[in-house]
Design an enzyme around this catalytic site. Structure first.
Site, PDB file in Angstrom:
ATOM      1  N   HIS A 111     -24.495-135.946 -15.807  1.00  0.00           N
ATOM      2  CA  HIS A 111     -24.085-134.754 -15.609  1.00  0.00           C
ATOM      3  C   HIS A 111     -24.595-134.902 -13.566  1.00  0.00           C
ATOM      4  CE1 HIS A 111     -24.074-134.040 -20.117  1.00  0.00           C
ATOM      5  NE2 HIS A 111     -22.963-133.160 -19.553  1.00  0.00           N
ATOM      6  N   LYS A 136     -20.262-140.536 -21.732  1.00  0.00           N
ATOM      7  CA  LYS A 136     -19.532-139.524 -20.990  1.00  0.00           C
ATOM      8  C   LYS A 136     -20.289-139.239 -19.391  1.00  0.00           C
ATOM      9  CE  LYS A 136     -20.296-134.755 -21.195  1.00  0.00           C
ATOM     10  NZ  LYS A 136     -21.053-133.524 -21.939  1.00  0.00           N
TER      11      LYS A 136
END
Length: 312
Positions: A111, A136
């Site tokens: 992230h 991700k």
């Protein structure tokens, strides 16, 4: 699937909201255990799971609320895996420490809440080293080209991948990931809680975008403008598409004033079949068109663009 993110301070509130989300149609729920105000009681939470779950315990440095000892956090993640949860979300450094066990699938995530890195593919290659079932990458998009690059990463990935452009410029990446093979997207449920910039509500993805109907054959249309979040076009058009049995989706694209040409170029990989044009681009789009009809010639403004097979 739409993964509904839930995080509450009390175990009882977390369980109650999980039950409500399931009753609303949620098929997968991410439990943000870092939001609990005391140590998670995994037996209480996971013994009778209402839906499949993603277990996430996000540290402050990664955009979460966990402030405890790292050793304890990793122990909780291992315990969740032993209990057979469907997914765990592991940051890159955590994935190095927690091995695969049982049937639990590993989402290895990176992230960045400040920017979209230039080398997304290199980040993906680094993640691949740590045995992910799902890759991700979620980054803040500062431009529409940033957001488009994250969607292209999903489309070109050899492994199931989730690419999310956080912020107002990236809603389309959360919707169109399904077309390019993302195993799921993320949504909020409680309107009073926000877990990431630009995260849509579950009801929006389910009811305005019919997310579970999107597949590789879905044709993409758009509406461009600035601002665009207020537009009712997606809800209206998508309801009409469903009513008529058409495998099409219309999504909004926030195109800041002065960036139209570059933004449209960046959206080429999306393969839009056409788009509506609203303020402030109705006049600015005209010089970029290959051909215009007489009404556009007279007014100097255009509100509907069709993209032909040859790209014109």
């Amino acid at each position: 699937m739409i993964c509904v993110t839930i995080g509450r301070g009390r175990h009882s509130s977390l369980l109650a909201e999980w039950k409500t989300a399931a009753e609303a149609g949620a098929q997968l729920v991410e439990l943000r255990l870092d939001c609990l105000r005391r140590d998670p009681d995994l037996k209480r939470l996971l013994s009778n799971r209402i839906t499949p779950v993603v277990i996430t315990i996000r540290r402050g440095a990664d955009g979460g609320l966990y402030r405890g000892e790292e050793e304890k956090r990793q122990k909780l993640l291992r315990e969740a895996i032993v209990m057979g949860v469907e997914y765990v979300d592991l940051e890159l450094d955590t994935a190095k420490e927690i091995r695969r066990y049982g049937k639990t699938q590993r989402i290895v995530s990176v992230h960045d809440f400040k920017k979209t890195p230039d080398r997304i593919e290199e980040i993906s290659e680094e993640i691949e080293k740590y045995d992910p079932d799902i890759v991700k990458i979620a980054c803040l998009a500062r431009s529409l080209p940033d957001a488009s690059r994250l969607l292209s990463f999903v489309a070109n990935s050899k492994r199931p991948s989730i690419g999310i452009a956080m912020g107002p410029l990236g809603l389309f990446t959360r919707v169109l990931g399904a077309k390019y093979g993302s195993p799921f997207t993320y949504s909020g449920f409680n309107p009073d809680l926000t877990f990431a910039p630009g995260m849509p509500a579950f009801s929006e993805l389910a009811n305005d975008y019919y997310y579970d109907k999107i597949n590789a054959e879905t044709e993409v249309f758009g509406v461009i403008g600035d601002p665009i979040a207020h537009s009712l076009s997606p809800a209206i058009h998508n309801a009409a598409f469903r009513h008529l049995g058409l495998n099409k989706i219309l999504v909004p694209f926030l195109v800041p004033q002065g960036t139209l040409k570059d933004s449209l170029k960046a959206l080429t990989p999306v393969g839009m079949k056409g788009f509506s044009v609203t303020i402030p681009h109705k006049e600015a789009v005209v010089p970029l068109l290959s051909a215009v009809d007489k009404s556009v010639e007279r007014t100097g403004a255009c509100n509907t663009v069709v993209v032909q097979e040859d790209g014109k």
